[in-house]
Design a protein around this motif. Structure first.
Motif, short mmCIF file in Angstrom:
data_model
loop_
_atom_site.label_atom_id
_atom_site.label_comp_id
_atom_site.label_asym_id
_atom_site.label_seq_id
_atom_site.Cartn_x
_atom_site.Cartn_y
_atom_site.Cartn_z
N VAL A 117 0.86 -1.19 0.00
CA VAL A 117 0.00 0.00 0.00
C VAL A 117 0.89 1.23 0.00
N THR A 118 0.68 2.09 -0.98
CA THR A 118 1.44 3.33 -1.02
C THR A 118 0.77 4.38 -0.14
N GLY A 119 1.51 5.38 0.27
CA GLY A 119 0.93 6.38 1.16
C GLY A 119 1.85 7.56 1.38
N LYS A 120 1.41 8.47 2.23
CA LYS A 120 2.14 9.70 2.49
C LYS A 120 3.27 9.45 3.49
N GLY A 121 4.14 10.46 3.60
CA GLY A 121 5.17 10.45 4.63
C GLY A 121 6.40 9.66 4.24
N TYR A 147 -6.52 2.46 14.32
CA TYR A 147 -5.07 2.64 14.34
C TYR A 147 -4.68 3.79 13.41
N ALA A 148 -3.61 4.48 13.76
CA ALA A 148 -3.03 5.47 12.87
C ALA A 148 -2.37 4.76 11.70
N ARG A 149 -2.42 5.37 10.54
CA ARG A 149 -1.78 4.76 9.37
C ARG A 149 -0.27 4.92 9.38
#
Length: 376
Positions: A117-121, A147-149
């Motif tokens: 899964v791609t994402g920010k940060g 939960y926080a991602r």
């Protein structure tokens, strides 16, 4: 007066600890069968369906334990929105519909189910993660927990290699993946898992004789196993061509002296592999036969965005299980061999052995193999 065992355990006299009880888990906890597995299949993918058709009778997976997703043209990397819509919610619906939430301990994904899964940060606060690692949290999510991602979630089962894996104590699922370069590779995983025996040697290849954390974990792993079963090498030499290997851990392409893609090991059925490599689980696409590991200096020599070793190569060479990382995990969050291999040697199955060694969930780790594989 001899010590007594808990009622959930069987008391036997141990030749190693006279006067004490060895802890042998009841079959319901220690040697789970197919009824504890949820098999996740993408019915839009021919290879995924073929893997399921082969695995189901081999492990006696009840048909109600087969979760069929519909993900046409599935990609290895997906967005968070697609993960929730295409994977997490449908798997939760399968569990709820069949009333399997408590019964299932292990979730098995297959080729054709998205990988990452791609994402920010970035760094240790990134939202990027492995699909399988995020799925471990589904048990608690279905109970209402959120939960926080960003970043890893502490794994409650980490270092708990002597405790029975139950949802009451550990409110997670253990997720593994049946994957390789092709069907033959996955068929090999399944067949070898059924033939696994407690024989052969555990090989630990340090990249130097210093006291770096990864090296010390390898040393501790070797010391926790019978002396005659462990091979530990502290030299700069990269071990290759070892015979009768049932476990292997090293630095992979992060060992500056390793220049070859494959190690030429003779793997016994049931052999597990782990290594300290940032991107070894990045893809299950097959590289060209001419491709070899290299360095970060020349991107023209990379495969799938990285010059590093690939978990799938170990499976293709004959290993039965392997860990990997879809994005940068950082050394502390790689599987710790001093937890993994003693747990496996003493009778834990593949899934429980790996997850007892992985500190974080919702992170970059994948575990390739049949969760029920164990040494007998």
């Amino acid at each position: 007066m001899a010590a007594s065992c808990d009622t959930a355990l069987v008391a036997v006299r141990s030749p190693f600890l006279p006067g004490f009880c060895s802890l042998l888990y009841l079959s319901a906890l220690y040697a789970q069968g197919g009824e504890a597995v949820l098999l996740v299949v993408n019915r839009a993918d021919n290879l995924s369906r073929r893997i399921a058709d082969y695995y189901i009778p081999k492990r006696g997976i009840p048909l109600k334990n087969v979760c069929r997703l519909d993900i046409p043209s599935a990609k290895e990397e997906i967005s968070w929105d697609d993960y929730i819509a295409q994977v997490e919610r449908p798997v939760a619906a399968c569990l709820a519909k069949a009333r399997l939430q408590e019964q299932i301990l292990y979730i098995v994904t297959t080729m054709g189910v998205p990988l990452k899964v791609t994402g920010k940060g970035e760094g240790q606060t990134t939202e990027m993660c492995a699909v399988d690692s995020e799925l471990t949290l589904l048990y608690s999510k279905m109970k209402g927990k959120r939960y926080a991602r960003a970043g890893p979630i502490p794994n409650p089962f980490y270092r708990q290699k002597d405790q029975p894996f139950t949802h009451e104590r550990f409110p997670i699922y253990l997720v593994t993946r049946l994957a390789g370069y092709d069907f033959a590779d996955v068929q090999g995983i399944i067949d070898r898992s059924l033939a696994a025996r407690n024989a052969g040697k555990f090989v630990f290849d340090l990249k130097s004789d210093d006291d770096a954390p990864g090296n010390n974990w390898l040393r501790t792993a070797a010391l926790a196993l019978p002396k005659e079963r462990a091979v530990m090498d502290e030299s700069a030499k990269v071990l290759t061509g070892e015979k009768d290997v049932i476990g292997y851990s090293g630095w992979g392409s992060n060992d500056p002296n390793r220049h070859q893609r494959n190690l030429g090991m003779h793997w016994l059925p049931g052999a597990l592999v782990s290594e300290y490599v940032s991107s070894d689980g990045r893809t299950f696409q097959r590289p060209p036969a001419s491709w070899n590991i290299s360095t970060w200096k020349d991107s023209s020599l990379w495969f799938a965005g990285s010059p590093q070793t690939l978990s799938a190569d170990y499976i293709h060479e004959g290993a039965t299980g392997c860990s990997g990382h879809v994005y940068e995990p950082y050394l502390e969050f790689t599987p710790h061999p001093d937890q993994l291999f003693p747990a496996y040697f003493h009778g834990r199955n593949l899934a429980e052995s790996y997850y007892a060694a992985i500190p974080g969930l919702s992170w970059q780790n994948i575990v390739v193999g049949d969760p029920l594989c164990k040494l007998r």
